[in-house]
Design a protein around this motif. Structure first.
Motif, short mmCIF file in Angstrom:
data_model
loop_
_atom_site.label_atom_id
_atom_site.label_comp_id
_atom_site.label_asym_id
_atom_site.label_seq_id
_atom_site.Cartn_x
_atom_site.Cartn_y
_atom_site.Cartn_z
N ARG A 36 0.83 -1.21 0.00
CA ARG A 36 0.00 0.00 0.00
C ARG A 36 0.87 1.26 0.00
O ARG A 36 0.58 2.22 -0.72
CB ARG A 36 -0.92 -0.02 1.21
CG ARG A 36 -1.86 1.16 1.26
CD ARG A 36 -2.79 1.06 2.42
NE ARG A 36 -3.64 2.23 2.47
CZ ARG A 36 -4.62 2.40 3.29
NH1 ARG A 36 -4.91 1.46 4.17
NH2 ARG A 36 -5.33 3.49 3.27
N ASP A 37 1.94 1.27 0.83
CA ASP A 37 2.88 2.40 0.84
C ASP A 37 3.48 2.61 -0.55
O ASP A 37 3.58 3.74 -1.04
CB ASP A 37 4.05 2.15 1.81
CG ASP A 37 3.65 2.05 3.26
OD1 ASP A 37 2.60 2.63 3.64
OD2 ASP A 37 4.39 1.39 4.02
N VAL A 38 3.91 1.52 -1.15
CA VAL A 38 4.58 1.59 -2.46
C VAL A 38 3.60 2.10 -3.53
O VAL A 38 3.96 2.94 -4.35
CB VAL A 38 5.21 0.24 -2.82
CG1 VAL A 38 5.75 0.25 -4.25
CG2 VAL A 38 6.32 -0.09 -1.82
N ALA A 39 2.37 1.62 -3.51
CA ALA A 39 1.37 2.11 -4.46
C ALA A 39 1.18 3.61 -4.29
O ALA A 39 1.08 4.36 -5.28
CB ALA A 39 0.05 1.37 -4.28
N GLY A 40 1.15 4.08 -3.06
CA GLY A 40 0.98 5.50 -2.80
C GLY A 40 2.15 6.33 -3.28
O GLY A 40 1.97 7.39 -3.89
N LEU A 41 3.38 5.86 -3.03
CA LEU A 41 4.53 6.65 -3.47
C LEU A 41 4.64 6.67 -4.99
O LEU A 41 5.06 7.67 -5.58
CB LEU A 41 5.83 6.18 -2.80
CG LEU A 41 6.49 4.87 -3.19
CD1 LEU A 41 7.32 4.96 -4.43
CD2 LEU A 41 7.34 4.41 -2.03
N LEU A 42 4.22 5.59 -5.64
CA LEU A 42 4.21 5.59 -7.10
C LEU A 42 3.21 6.60 -7.63
O LEU A 42 3.50 7.33 -8.59
CB LEU A 42 3.89 4.19 -7.63
CG LEU A 42 4.94 3.11 -7.40
CD1 LEU A 42 4.38 1.75 -7.78
CD2 LEU A 42 6.22 3.42 -8.15
N GLU A 43 2.05 6.65 -7.03
CA GLU A 43 1.01 7.58 -7.47
C GLU A 43 1.45 9.03 -7.33
O GLU A 43 1.09 9.87 -8.16
CB GLU A 43 -0.25 7.34 -6.64
CG GLU A 43 -1.40 8.25 -7.02
CD GLU A 43 -2.64 8.03 -6.16
OE1 GLU A 43 -3.52 8.90 -6.21
OE2 GLU A 43 -2.73 6.99 -5.46
N HIS A 44 2.25 9.32 -6.32
CA HIS A 44 2.63 10.70 -6.04
C HIS A 44 4.04 11.06 -6.50
O HIS A 44 4.53 12.14 -6.17
CB HIS A 44 2.44 10.99 -4.56
CG HIS A 44 1.02 10.85 -4.12
ND1 HIS A 44 0.03 11.74 -4.50
CD2 HIS A 44 0.41 9.91 -3.39
CE1 HIS A 44 -1.12 11.35 -4.00
NE2 HIS A 44 -0.93 10.23 -3.33
N SER A 45 4.69 10.19 -7.25
CA SER A 45 6.00 10.49 -7.81
C SER A 45 5.82 11.07 -9.21
O SER A 45 4.91 10.68 -9.94
CB SER A 45 6.86 9.23 -7.88
OG SER A 45 7.13 8.75 -6.58
N ASP A 46 6.70 11.98 -9.57
CA ASP A 46 6.60 12.60 -10.89
C ASP A 46 7.14 11.69 -11.99
O ASP A 46 6.60 11.66 -13.09
CB ASP A 46 7.34 13.94 -10.89
CG ASP A 46 6.70 14.92 -9.92
OD1 ASP A 46 5.51 15.21 -10.08
OD2 ASP A 46 7.39 15.36 -8.98
N LEU A 47 8.21 10.97 -11.70
CA LEU A 47 8.77 10.01 -12.65
C LEU A 47 9.16 8.75 -11.89
O LEU A 47 9.68 8.84 -10.77
CB LEU A 47 10.04 10.56 -13.31
CG LEU A 47 9.90 11.80 -14.17
CD1 LEU A 47 11.28 12.32 -14.55
CD2 LEU A 47 9.09 11.50 -15.41
N VAL A 48 8.91 7.61 -12.48
CA VAL A 48 9.41 6.34 -11.95
C VAL A 48 10.13 5.61 -13.07
O VAL A 48 9.75 5.70 -14.23
CB VAL A 48 8.29 5.46 -11.34
CG1 VAL A 48 7.66 6.14 -10.14
CG2 VAL A 48 7.25 5.09 -12.36
N ILE A 49 11.17 4.92 -12.68
CA ILE A 49 11.98 4.21 -13.66
C ILE A 49 12.26 2.83 -13.11
O ILE A 49 12.68 2.69 -11.95
CB ILE A 49 13.30 4.95 -13.93
CG1 ILE A 49 13.01 6.37 -14.44
CG2 ILE A 49 14.18 4.18 -14.92
CD1 ILE A 49 14.18 7.31 -14.39
#
Length: 150
Positions: A36-49
């Protein structure tokens, strides 16, 4: 072997959140993260790689940015079995060469002292003028951890 090279992606499929959580848990500063934490940080990150090899997630980084003045590179991690194989370089190349970040004035990150030479390869420096990192945290690990991992 075909398909054994790293594959770069700029998103994380929902089905991979568990795999990403497991990768993150191998680092002391992310060891308590939940899906759940990881899903949230992905949603609120500008770029993910992400970097995958043979359909296994082996590297990850994310960026928070205003796209003009500052971009903060966070959670750079490479699977222990892949360290030294170039996965970290693939991640950092993707960050510093990302078209949405090329005009950003300052790319910043925090790293352990033993990784300073690695990040210097992309022009990162610990000579930041009179600036000093300060932190307010509810996570004691982030303010009392020794400089190098045991």
């Amino acid at each position: 072997m075909p398909g054994s090279g790293p594959t770069l992606e700029f998103s994380v499929a929902p089905a991979r959140i568990g795999e990403l959580t497991d990768l993150m848990r191998t680092a002391w500063w992310m060891s308590d993260r939940t899906p759940r934490d990881v899903a949230g940080l992905l949603e609120h990150s500008d770029l993910v790689i992400t970097v995958t090899r043979r359909d296994t997630l082996v590297g990850f980084a994310r960026v928070l940015t205003d796209y003009a003045y500052v971009a903060l590179v966070l959670d750079v991690i490479v699977d222990e079995s892949q360290r030294g194989s170039g996965v970290g370089a693939v991640l950092l190349d993707a960050v510093v060469n990302h078209p949405e970040l090329t005009g950003v004035r300052s790319l910043e990150l925090v790293c352990q002292p033993d990784l300073v030479p690695f990040y210097r390869r992309w022009g990162f420096t610990d000579a930041v003028g009179g600036s000093r990192l300060m932190r307010r945290s509810t996570d004691e690990r982030l303010v009392t951890r020794p400089l190098a991992e045991p």
